[in-house]
Design an enzyme around this catalytic site. Structure first.
Site, mmCIF file in Angstrom:
data_model
loop_
_atom_site.group_PDB
_atom_site.id
_atom_site.type_symbol
_atom_site.label_atom_id
_atom_site.label_comp_id
_atom_site.label_asym_id
_atom_site.label_seq_id
_atom_site.Cartn_x
_atom_site.Cartn_y
_atom_site.Cartn_z
ATOM 1 N N CYS A 126 0.764 -1.270 0.101
ATOM 2 C CA CYS A 126 0.128 -0.038 -0.054
ATOM 3 C C CYS A 126 0.867 1.262 0.005
ATOM 4 C CB CYS A 126 -0.952 0.048 1.166
ATOM 5 S SG CYS A 126 0.020 -0.437 2.819
ATOM 6 N N ARG A 144 -0.364 3.334 10.065
ATOM 7 C CA ARG A 144 -1.507 2.828 10.975
ATOM 8 C C ARG A 144 -0.721 1.442 11.755
ATOM 9 N NH1 ARG A 144 -0.433 -1.635 9.449
ATOM 10 N NH2 ARG A 144 -1.441 -3.004 8.174
ATOM 11 N N HIS A 179 -2.767 5.059 6.505
ATOM 12 C CA HIS A 179 -1.326 5.770 6.623
ATOM 13 C C HIS A 179 -1.433 7.120 6.258
ATOM 14 C CE1 HIS A 179 0.124 1.504 6.854
ATOM 15 N NE2 HIS A 179 -0.239 1.560 5.524
#
Lengths: 343, 343
Positions: free
Chosen positions: B142, B170, B222
Site C-alpha cells: 500500500c 497505521r 497511513h
C-alpha cells in the site's frame, strides 16, 4: 554575587518544573509561585516548601478558604522578584507583560507567546549572549527548542543546506483530560510549513528549514523525523559527532531495545528522574542514516521537560549574573542532572 | 475475448476485496476463493455467491463440518484458474509459487513478498506493459503503491531531484485484535531508510528517494508527509496539476473540514463505498506548499483498499487480455467507482 529572586507566574506543567529547577540553583532564590485554584497540583509545592501567592485577591481568598497558606496577591508576588517566569496558558502573556513592565520586573515568557511580544526568542546554546541584561525574552516551545539544538551545530559550521522535518506531535499532555486529544486518528496542521520551522528561524535567522507536523494519539512526547541536506558529504561518524557536540543532545540506540517512545520514557523512569523528565533531545545513533549529502534520523522530544533548563539559563542571562553561556549551561546541567549519555 | 478465470488464494483483508472487485469486471470470471477456517469472514463470500475451496483437504473437511459448501481442495481450486491472486499472509508466497508454477497457473503476489520472488514489482501506471504476458508478478504494498503514484509523474517528466518522505503508519488493521498494535506510543522502524523507499525503486528504478517511518496507534490508514525537491521551480498550480494527472490520485481540501484521517474516512462512508474503501491516494491541495524548488504536502493511504485496483490491472496485464494500460486503468476505475474528484 547576589542571588536572583525568581517568581513563577503559573504552576502548571511547565511552571512547577521550572520552580523545582530554580530550587536547585545556588545563584537563585525562588520567591514563590502563583496559583488560581486550590487543588492537588499545589500538594507538590507544599511538599517542597514553595510559597504560594494568589493570581489576584480573589484567588488568594479561595486558596485560604481551602486551607492553603497564601502569601499575598499578584502585587505582593511581583514586587518581591527580580525575574518573573510567565508560565501561564498560551496567549495571556501580552496582558501580563504590561503588568511586569509596570513593576519594572524582568520577564521570561514561554513558546506559546509570539516572538514579537519580546523580540527575543531564546535557546541557550544559540543566543544566550543576546539576552544578557534584556528586560524580557521568550523561551521557544519544546519542538522549536529541539529543532534548534539539532540543527544549530550544522548551521554554525556552515554545513546545512536545508532541513526537512516531519513532526509526530503528542496529542495532549499526560495530565490533560479536559483538552481534546485525537483518538485513533492522525490530525493535520492547518498549514505547511507548520509553525515550528518559522519559529526556529526567530532563534536562528539563517536556518533554512521546512517543517510539517501531525498530531497523534499519544501523550508521551514528540517524535521528529529529520532529513538534513548538507552542502558537503560527511561520514556518519562525523555527523554523529556534530550532533553529540550540541549541548543537551544525547545519542541512544535502537539495538539497546529503545524501539519506541515509551521505552525511552521507561529509561527516564529507571534513571529516577523527577516525573521521568527528559531535558535532553535524544536521537537514535544506530538508525541515523547518511547517504551522499543527506542525513536522516529520528529524535524524541519530551515536551513537558525540554524547556526547563532553557528557562534556567534564560534567568541567568536576563539577570546578567553570568556572562558566559557555557558556564550557565554547565551549572544548569549539573544541578538538574542533565547528562551527555544515558548509559 | 474469453474471460480470464481468476482464483483468490486467501480471503483476508486484501483477498476479499479483490474477489469482490473481480466480480465487477466484465472480462473476468471469479472461479472462487480459498479458506482455511469457517468463520464470519466467509459470510460475505456466501452473500455474494462466491465459491469457496479449502486451502487443503483438511480445510475442506472443516468447512463442510461447519456447513460451508466446499467446492474442493487446493488442487481443484488451482486447476480451474488462469490467474491466481495470492493474498495469503506475507512470507508464504515463495512456497505457494512453487505450487502455482507446478500447475502452470499465472500468479500475482502482494507486497509482503520480496521483489525477487517474481522479479517484477507492479504499479499499473508505471510498468503495466512490462507485465503483459508474464508468468508472475508482485503488486507492491500500500505505502509503496502510494509513493509510486505521487512521485512517478514527477520522475516521468524529469522533474524530481529527490523525495524525502516521512510515513505515519497505521498500527494494525481495523480487524486485528490478535496482532500487537502500539497503544499510546510511537514505534520506530528498525532501519533508515524504511523499506518503502527501496521498494518503490523496484517499480521506478530511477526514483531518488529517502523514506523514514513510524507506526502510530491508529487503524484508519497511513498518512505520508512528503517533501519533494524538484530540479526546477514550479508554481503551486503546476505542481497540483501534475499530481492530479496521476491516475488514482485525488485532491482534497482542509478547508472542507477534512482536518484529520477520520474525516476523510467519514467521507468515504458518506459516499456509500463498500467498507468505506478509498482506492485513491488523497492529497491535501490547499495545504500543499511550494517554496523555491521544494514541494511539501500530506497524503492519505487506505492500506486495505489501495492495492485492489492495481491487482485488477495486474490480472489484465498478466493474462495479456488488454495491451493498453490506460484502457485497463479506465475499465478498473469505472467498474469500482474510482473517481478523480470526491466532490
Amino acid at each position: 554575587m547576589e542571588k536572583v529572586k525568581v517568581g513563577i507566574n503559573g504552576y502548571g506543567v511547565i511552571g512547577k518544573r521550572i520552580a523545582e529547577a530554580v530550587l536547585l540553583q545556588e545563584d537563585m532564590e525562588l520567591v514563590g509561585v502563583t496559583a488560581r485554584t486550590p487543588d492537588y497540583r499545589l500538594f507538590s509545592a507544599d511538599r517542597k516548601g514553595i510559597k504560594i501567592f494568589g493570581t489576584d485577591f480573589e484567588a488568594c481568598n479561595r486558596l485560604m478558604e481551602a486551607g492553603v497558606k497564601c502569601q499575598g496577591d499578584f502585587n505582593h508576588f511581583v514586587k518581591g522578584v527580580d525575574v518573573v517566569i510567565d508560565a501561564t496558558p498560551a496567549g495571556v502573556g501580552s496582558d501580563n507583560k504590561v503588568k511586569y513592565d509596570g513593576f519594572e520586573v524582568k520577564s521570561i515568557f514561554q513558546g506559546g507567546e509570539s516572538h514579537d511580544l519580546t523580540g527575543l526568542s531564546f535557546v541557550a546554546q544559540v543566543n544566550y549572549k543576546d539576552a544578557i541584561g534584556k528586560q524580557s525574552l521568550r523561551v521557544v516551545s519544546c519542538n522549536t527548542t529541539a529543532i534548534c539544538r539539532t540543527t544549530f551545530p550544522f548551521v554554525e559550521k556552515g554545513l546545512l543546506e536545508k532541513a526537512y522535518m516531519a513532526l509526530a506531535r503528542r496529542g495532549v499532555d499526560p495530565v490533560d483530560s479536559h483538552e481534546k486529544g485525537p483518538l485513533g486518528t492522525v490530525v493535520l496542521e492547518d498549514s505547511i510549513p507548520s509553525h515550528q520551522g518559522p519559529d526556529a528561524k526567530t532563534v536562528i535567522p539563517n536556518l533554512n528549514i521546512l517543517t510539517v507536523a501531525v498530531a497523534v494519539p499519544v501523550t508521551l512526547g514528540h517524535l521528529h523525523l529529520a532529513f538534513l541536506r548538507l552542502n558537503k558529504e560527511l561520514s556518519k561518524a562525523e555527523v554523529v559527532e556534530i550532533l553529540k557536540s550540541s549541548p543537551r543532545v544525547v545519542a541512544i540506540n535502537y539495538k539497546d531495545g529503545i524501539t519506541a517512545q515509551n521505552q525511552l520514557v521507561e529509561l527516564m523512569r529507571d534513571m529516577g528522574r523527577p516525573r521521568a523528565d527528559m531535558w535532553e533531545v535524544a536521537f537514535w545513533e544506530d538508525l541515523l542514516h547518511v547517504e551522499g549529502k543527506d542525513v536522516t534520523f529520528y529524535y524524541q522530544v519530551h515536551n513537558e521537560a525540554i524547556v526547563v533548563p532553557e528557562n534556567i539559563d534564560a534567568i541567568r542571562a536576563i539577570s546578567g549574573n553570568e556572562a558566559d553561556p557555557r558556564k550557565s549551561i554547565q551549572k544548569t546541567n549539573q544541578s538538574l542532572g542533565i547528562v551527555s549519555s544515558f548509559t
